[in-house]
Enzyme design. Structure first.
Site, short mmCIF file in Angstrom:
data_model
loop_
_atom_site.label_atom_id
_atom_site.label_comp_id
_atom_site.label_asym_id
_atom_site.label_seq_id
_atom_site.Cartn_x
_atom_site.Cartn_y
_atom_site.Cartn_z
N GLU A 35 0.82 -1.21 0.00
CA GLU A 35 0.00 0.00 0.00
C GLU A 35 0.85 1.26 0.00
O GLU A 35 1.85 1.34 0.73
CB GLU A 35 -0.91 -0.04 1.24
CG GLU A 35 -2.27 0.54 1.01
CD GLU A 35 -3.08 -0.26 -0.02
OE1 GLU A 35 -3.08 0.14 -1.20
OE2 GLU A 35 -3.71 -1.26 0.37
N ASP A 38 2.82 2.24 -5.15
CA ASP A 38 2.87 2.38 -6.62
C ASP A 38 3.58 3.66 -7.06
O ASP A 38 4.42 3.62 -7.97
CB ASP A 38 1.48 2.22 -7.29
CG ASP A 38 0.39 3.17 -6.82
OD1 ASP A 38 0.63 3.95 -5.87
OD2 ASP A 38 -0.70 3.13 -7.42
N GLY A 124 -16.76 5.37 -3.47
CA GLY A 124 -16.04 5.95 -2.34
C GLY A 124 -15.61 4.93 -1.31
O GLY A 124 -15.24 5.28 -0.20
N GLY A 126 -13.14 2.75 -1.82
CA GLY A 126 -11.74 2.39 -2.03
C GLY A 126 -11.59 1.07 -2.76
O GLY A 126 -10.56 0.40 -2.64
N SER A 128 -12.01 0.98 -6.11
CA SER A 128 -11.68 1.40 -7.48
C SER A 128 -12.87 1.41 -8.43
O SER A 128 -12.76 0.95 -9.57
CB SER A 128 -10.56 0.53 -8.07
OG SER A 128 -9.40 0.72 -7.33
N SER A 130 -13.93 4.08 -9.78
CA SER A 130 -13.58 5.01 -10.87
C SER A 130 -12.65 4.35 -11.88
O SER A 130 -12.85 4.48 -13.10
CB SER A 130 -12.99 6.31 -10.32
OG SER A 130 -11.95 6.05 -9.43
N GLU A 162 -7.50 10.11 -15.19
CA GLU A 162 -7.75 10.47 -13.79
C GLU A 162 -6.83 11.61 -13.34
O GLU A 162 -7.25 12.55 -12.67
CB GLU A 162 -7.54 9.22 -12.92
CG GLU A 162 -7.83 9.44 -11.49
CD GLU A 162 -8.96 8.56 -10.95
OE1 GLU A 162 -9.49 7.71 -11.69
OE2 GLU A 162 -9.29 8.75 -9.78
N ASP A 174 -4.45 0.85 -9.46
CA ASP A 174 -5.87 0.50 -9.58
C ASP A 174 -6.24 0.18 -11.03
O ASP A 174 -6.86 -0.85 -11.31
CB ASP A 174 -6.75 1.66 -9.08
CG ASP A 174 -6.40 2.04 -7.65
OD1 ASP A 174 -5.72 1.26 -6.97
OD2 ASP A 174 -6.82 3.14 -7.23
N TYR A 224 -3.54 12.38 0.55
CA TYR A 224 -2.81 11.54 -0.41
C TYR A 224 -1.67 12.34 -1.04
O TYR A 224 -0.53 11.90 -1.09
CB TYR A 224 -3.79 11.05 -1.47
CG TYR A 224 -3.25 10.03 -2.45
CD1 TYR A 224 -3.30 8.68 -2.17
CD2 TYR A 224 -2.71 10.42 -3.67
CE1 TYR A 224 -2.82 7.74 -3.06
CE2 TYR A 224 -2.23 9.49 -4.58
CZ TYR A 224 -2.29 8.14 -4.27
OH TYR A 224 -1.82 7.21 -5.17
C1 GLA Z 1 -5.26 4.74 -4.24
C2 GLA Z 1 -4.53 5.15 -5.51
C3 GLA Z 1 -3.50 4.08 -5.90
C4 GLA Z 1 -2.58 3.74 -4.72
C5 GLA Z 1 -3.40 3.45 -3.46
C6 GLA Z 1 -2.55 3.29 -2.23
O1 GLA Z 1 -6.03 3.59 -4.46
O2 GLA Z 1 -5.44 5.32 -6.58
O3 GLA Z 1 -2.76 4.53 -7.02
O4 GLA Z 1 -1.62 4.73 -4.52
O5 GLA Z 1 -4.33 4.50 -3.19
O6 GLA Z 1 -1.81 2.12 -2.31
#
Ligand code: GLA
Length: 391
Positions: A35, A38, A124, A126, A128, A130, A162, A174, A224
Site C-alpha cells: 500500500e 505504486d 467511495g 476504495g 476502485s 472510478s 484520472e 488501480d 494523499y
Molecule cells: C489509491 C490510488 C493508488 C494507490 C493506493 C494506495 O487507491 O489510486 O494509485 O496509490 O491509493 O496504495
C-alpha cells in the site's frame, strides 16, 4: 442484475435501433498488500474482484455521445467534437477523460455512442469504482473502433484520464489491476517498469472478506498528495547519500538503515520506512503464497496495517476498529486496511468455518464501537476487463 437485464434497461433508456448493443465488463480491485507503493516505484499485489462495472454500448450515426447509469442519477449528452470541453465534476468526467486521452494517443472518438453503465462497486469505498469505469470505457471504445486492445496501454491512459482530466493524482495500481486481472490470481506488479506476473491466489479453506467501514473517505485527496510530497522529500534527501536512487522503494530495509540519517524530519523518515518495509513485505508475501503458507501471508497483512496506521498514518479510527475486531476472530489469519485509507475498506483472510461468525461479530462490535453499519463481501478473485459474450 445480469447482463440481459442491464440490456433491457439500455433499451428502455435509448430505445431500439438497427444495431445490437455490445456488453463489456471491468472489475473493481482489492489490494492484498503493497500500500502506497505504486507512486514510489515498488511492488504491489492487487487482485480483481468478482464485481465491477458493466457497460452496454451502441453506435449512433449522428456524432452525439449519450451517457447514462443505472445507479447514478446524472446523465450527459455531448457532441464528438466537443468532448474535451465537457467537465462537470460528475461521474461522466471519468469516461470523458478517457475519450480525451484516447484522442491524444491517436484514437479519437469520431462516432456517436450510447453508453449505459451499471456499477456494482460501492462508490467511495476504495475498491476502485472510478478505475473500473475508466478501463471499461477505454476497452469498449477501442474494441468498437476496431483497434488493438493493449490492456497495459489502457491502464496507462485511464490513469492519465484520472490525473489530467478528473484531477486526482493517483498511481497506476488501480487501473492496472482492473485492466489486467485474472481469475484466481493476484497481480505482482513492478510499478516502475510495469513488468508484471499473475501469481496463483489459492486460499484453500480460507476466504477473502472485504469489510466496508462505510466511512466516507474525507480529505483523502489532500492527504494523499501530502504523503506523495513527503515521499519526494525523503527521496531527495536520500539521493544526497545515494545519488543514483530513482525511487524510495528501490532501497532494501538494510540500505534504509544505512542511509536513514540523511532524513532530517521524523515524520518524513517514518513515511520512507513504511515504503521500504512494505515493499519488502510484498516480495515476502509472494514467497509465502507460492509456498502455500497462508499464516505467514496473514502475518504480513497484519504488519502492513500496523505500518500504515503508525508510520504512514493513513488509517482512521473506523478502519482500526474493524481490523482490531477482525483479528479477535480465531479463524482470521490477517486483517488490514486496503486502498488509499482515511476510510473505505479492510481486507481479511478468514478460515471458511469462521466466516459467518466473522461477519456477524465484527459487524456487531464495529457498529457498537463506531455507530456505523459495516458491510461485508466474501469474494473470490475475478477476471480483468473483457467483452461479455464477445471476443
Ligand atoms: C489509491 C490510488 C493508488 C494507490 C493506493 C494506495 O487507491 O489510486 O494509485 O496509490 O491509493 O496504495
Amino acid at each position: 442484475m445480469d447482463a440481459q437485464q442491464i440490456k433491457q434497461k439500455f433499451i428502455q433508456k435509448f430505445g431500439e435501433s438497427g444495431s445490437e448493443p455490445r456488453v463489456f465488463h471491468a472489475p473493481g480491485r482489492v489490494n492484498l498488500i503493497g500500500e502506497h507503493i505504486d507512486y514510489n516505484g515498488g511492488y504491489v499485489l492487487p487482485a480483481a474482484l468478482e464485481f465491477g462495472t458493466t457497460l452496454i454500448v451502441r453506435e449512433r450515426e449522428d456524432g452525439v455521445i449519450r451517457f447514462a447509469s443505472t445507479n447514478l442519477p446524472e446523465e450527459a449528452e455531448i457532441k464528438v467534437d466537443e468532448i474535451g470541453l465537457h467537465k462537470t465534476g460528475e461521474w461522466t468526467d471519468y469516461p470523458v477523460g478517457v475519450m480525451v486521452e484516447l484522442a491524444k494517443r491517436g484514437y479519437p472518438v469520431s462516432r456517436g455512442y450510447e453508453l449505459l453503465y451499471h456499477g456494482e462497486i460501492p462508490n467511495g469505498a476504495g475498491l476502485s469504482s472510478s478505475a473500473s469505469i475508466e478501463v471499461v470505457t477505454g476497452y469498449a471504445l477501442l474494441t468498437m473502433g476496431g483497434f488493438d486492445r493493449d490492456t497495459v496501454e489502457i491502464a496507462l491512459l485511464s490513469q492519465a484520464a484520472e490525473n489530467n482530466f478528473v484531477g486526482v493524482n493517483c498511481g497506476i495500481m488501480d487501473q492496472f489491476a482492473v485492466a489486467n486481472g485474472k481469475k484466481d490470481h493476484a497481480i505482482l506488479l513492478m510499478c516502475d517498469t510495469l513488468e508484471y506476473k499473475h501469481v496463483p491466489f489459492q486460499t484453500g479453506s480460507c476466504k477473502l472478506v472485504i469489510g466496508n467501514t462505510n466511512k466516507r473517505r474525507g480529505l483523502v485527496d489532500s492527504k494523499y498528495n501530502e504523503r506523495r510530497e513527503q515521499c519526494n522529500t525523503a527521496l531527495e534527501q536520500l539521493q544526497g547519500r545515494k545519488s543514483d536512487l530513482k525511487y524510495l522503494a528501490e532501497l532494501t530495509p538494510e540500505q534504509f538503515e544505512q542511509y536513514k540519517d540523511a532524513l532530517t524530519d521524523e515524520t518524513v523518515a517514518n513515511r520512507a520506512r513504511h515504503v521500504v518495509e512494505e515493499n519488502a513485505r510484498v516480495l515476502s508475501s509472494v514467497e509465502a503464497l507460492s509456498a502455500n503458507d497462508l499464516r505467514e501471508f496473514g502475518r504480513l497483512m497484519n504488519l502492513s496495517h500496523d505500518s500504515l496506521r503508525d508510520l504512514y498514518e493513513v488509517s482512521c479510527e473506523e478502519l482500526d476498529v474493524m481490523v482490531e475486531e477482525a483479528r479477535k476472530i480465531p479463524g482470521t489469519l490477517g486483517a488490514r486496511m486496503t486502498g488509499a485509507g482515511f476510510g473505505g475498506c479492510t481486507v481479511s483472510l478468514v478460515h471458511e468455518d469462521d466466516v459467518e461468525r466473522f461477519v456477524r461479530e465484527v459487524g456487531d462490535r464495529y457498529k457498537s464501537r463506531t455507530g456505523l453499519q459495516g458491510e461485508f463481501y466474501v469474494c473470490g478473485v475475478g477476471e480483468g476487463v473483457e467483452e461479455l459474450g464477445g471476443s
